[in-house]
Design a protein around this motif. Structure first.
Motif, short mmCIF file in Angstrom:
data_model
loop_
_atom_site.label_atom_id
_atom_site.label_comp_id
_atom_site.label_asym_id
_atom_site.label_seq_id
_atom_site.Cartn_x
_atom_site.Cartn_y
_atom_site.Cartn_z
N ALA A 256 -8.60 0.33 -5.66
CA ALA A 256 -7.15 0.25 -5.86
C ALA A 256 -6.56 1.62 -6.18
O ALA A 256 -5.47 1.97 -5.70
CB ALA A 256 -6.83 -0.74 -6.98
N ILE A 257 -7.29 2.41 -6.97
CA ILE A 257 -6.81 3.75 -7.32
C ILE A 257 -6.77 4.64 -6.09
O ILE A 257 -5.80 5.37 -5.85
CB ILE A 257 -7.70 4.36 -8.42
CG1 ILE A 257 -7.55 3.56 -9.72
CG2 ILE A 257 -7.34 5.83 -8.65
CD1 ILE A 257 -8.46 4.03 -10.83
N ILE A 258 -7.83 4.60 -5.29
CA ILE A 258 -7.88 5.42 -4.07
C ILE A 258 -6.77 5.03 -3.11
O ILE A 258 -6.09 5.88 -2.53
CB ILE A 258 -9.26 5.29 -3.40
CG1 ILE A 258 -10.35 5.88 -4.32
CG2 ILE A 258 -9.28 6.00 -2.05
CD1 ILE A 258 -11.75 5.64 -3.84
N ILE A 259 -6.56 3.71 -2.94
CA ILE A 259 -5.49 3.23 -2.06
C ILE A 259 -4.13 3.68 -2.59
O ILE A 259 -3.24 4.08 -1.81
CB ILE A 259 -5.54 1.70 -1.93
CG1 ILE A 259 -6.80 1.28 -1.15
CG2 ILE A 259 -4.29 1.17 -1.23
CD1 ILE A 259 -7.01 -0.22 -1.08
N ALA A 260 -3.94 3.64 -3.92
CA ALA A 260 -2.67 4.06 -4.51
C ALA A 260 -2.41 5.54 -4.24
O ALA A 260 -1.28 5.93 -3.90
CB ALA A 260 -2.69 3.80 -6.02
N VAL A 261 -3.44 6.37 -4.38
CA VAL A 261 -3.29 7.81 -4.12
C VAL A 261 -2.91 8.04 -2.66
O VAL A 261 -2.00 8.83 -2.35
CB VAL A 261 -4.59 8.56 -4.48
CG1 VAL A 261 -4.51 10.01 -4.00
CG2 VAL A 261 -4.83 8.52 -5.98
N LEU A 262 -3.59 7.35 -1.75
CA LEU A 262 -3.30 7.51 -0.32
C LEU A 262 -1.90 6.98 0.02
O LEU A 262 -1.15 7.61 0.78
CB LEU A 262 -4.36 6.78 0.52
CG LEU A 262 -5.79 7.34 0.44
CD1 LEU A 262 -6.75 6.44 1.21
CD2 LEU A 262 -5.84 8.76 0.99
N PHE A 263 -1.56 5.82 -0.54
CA PHE A 263 -0.28 5.18 -0.21
C PHE A 263 0.91 5.98 -0.74
O PHE A 263 1.80 6.38 0.02
CB PHE A 263 -0.26 3.76 -0.78
CG PHE A 263 1.04 3.04 -0.55
CD1 PHE A 263 1.35 2.53 0.70
CD2 PHE A 263 1.95 2.87 -1.58
CE1 PHE A 263 2.55 1.86 0.93
CE2 PHE A 263 3.15 2.21 -1.37
CZ PHE A 263 3.45 1.71 -0.12
N PHE A 264 0.93 6.22 -2.06
CA PHE A 264 2.06 6.93 -2.65
C PHE A 264 2.09 8.40 -2.22
O PHE A 264 3.16 8.99 -2.09
CB PHE A 264 2.01 6.83 -4.18
CG PHE A 264 2.26 5.43 -4.69
CD1 PHE A 264 3.49 4.83 -4.51
CD2 PHE A 264 1.25 4.73 -5.33
CE1 PHE A 264 3.72 3.54 -4.97
CE2 PHE A 264 1.47 3.44 -5.79
CZ PHE A 264 2.70 2.84 -5.61
N GLY A 265 0.90 8.99 -2.01
CA GLY A 265 0.86 10.36 -1.50
C GLY A 265 1.42 10.46 -0.10
O GLY A 265 2.09 11.44 0.25
#
Length: 232
Positions: A189-198
Motif C-alpha cells: 500500500a505504501i509503495i502504491i501510494a508513492v507511485l500514485f501520488f507521485g
C-alpha cells in the motif's frame, strides 16, 4: 582582403545577437533558480516551525476545528480521532527512520575514519524528510569529503557503494516495513501510494504520499461497516 567590410559587419551582428540571446537565457535561468532556492529555503525554515506549533497547540487547534463539526456527528469525530492517531504514528515512524538511517551511516563513516562523520551522518538522517531529492543532495558533500580524504582509492569506492546500499535499503525495505508497523499499512500500500501520488503531484506527491495514505486508511477504518449501518 580576406573578409570584406559587409562580411565583418554581418559577422559582428551575428555574434552580438548570439551573445545577447545567451545573456538573456543565463539571466532567465539565474532568476528562475534564485526564486526556486528562495522557495525551498522558506519551506525548509517554515515547515519545522509549523510542525512545532501544530504539536504544541494541537488541542487548541482540535478545539477550533470542533466548532465546525456537528455535535451529533459520531462519524466525523471517529474519523478525526483515527486520523489524529495515525498522523501521530507517522511522525513517530519518521523520527525512528531519521535515527536509524543516521546511526547506521555514522557507524559506516566511523569504520573508515571519515572526517566530519557526525555532521554528514546527521545530514543523511534528516535527508529522509525529503524523499529521493534529500538523499541526492546529501550525496554531494559525502562524495566530496570522501574524495578529498581518500582520493580515487578503494576506501572511496567502498564508502560510496555502502552509502548507496544504505539508501536503497532505506527506501525499499526500512520505509515500507517501518511505516507498515506504526501505521498498520501494508508495504504494498505504501509503495502504491508513492507511485500514485507521485504520478499526480510529482515531488510533493512523493513527499506527502505516506501521510495521505495514512489519512485514507484512517477514513476507511473509521467508516461504518455494513453490519454497523444495518444495526443503526
Amino acid at each position: 582582403t580576406i573578409i570584406t567590410e559587409e562580411q565583418a559587419i554581418s559577422l559582428t551582428s551575428a555574434i552580438t545577437s548570439e551573445l545577447t540571446q545567451m545573456g538573456q537565457n543565463v539571466l532567465t535561468k539565474t532568476v528562475s533558480s534564485f526564486f526556486s532556492v528562495i522557495s525551498i529555503g522558506i519551506f525548509i525554515v517554515l515547515m519545522p516551525i509549523l510542525v512545532f506549533f501544530m504539536l504544541k497547540d494541537k488541542y487548541i487547534i482540535m478545539k477550533w476545528f470542533k466548532r465546525f463539526i456537528p455535535k451529533d456527528s459520531k462519524l466525523t469525530l471517529s474519523i478525526w480521532k483515527e486520523v489524529d492517531e495515525q498522523i501521530g504514528n507517522y511522525v513517530r515512524g519518521k523520527v525512528m527512520e531519521i535515527f536509524i538511517v543516521g546511526l547506521v551511516t555514522y557507524i559506516l563513516f566511523i569504520l573508515f575514519n571519515m572526517q566530519y562523520a557526525i555532521l554528514l551522518a546527521t545530514l543523511t538522517g534528516f535527508s529522509v524528510l525529503i524523499p529521493y531529492i534529500g538523499a541526492a543532495l546529501v550525496t554531494i558533500p559525502i562524495a566530496l569529503v570522501s574524495f578529498f580524504q581518500f582520493g580515487w582509492s578503494s576506501d572511496f569506492a567502498w564508502i560510496m557503494i555502502s552509502y548507496g546500499i544504505i539508501q536503497l535499503l532505506d527506501g525499499n525495505v526500512l520505509v515500507p516495513w517501518l511505516f507498515s508497523e506504526v501505521n498498520n499499512l501494508h508495504p504494498i500500500a505504501i509503495i502504491i501510494a508513492v507511485l500514485f501520488f507521485g504520478g499526480i503531484w510529482g515531488f510533493w506527491g512523493v513527499f506527502f504520499a505516506i501521510p495521505l495514505a495514512t489519512m485514507v486508511n484512517a477514513i476507511i477504518n473509521a467508516w461504518p461497516k455494513k453490519n454497523e449501518v444495518t444495526e443503526i
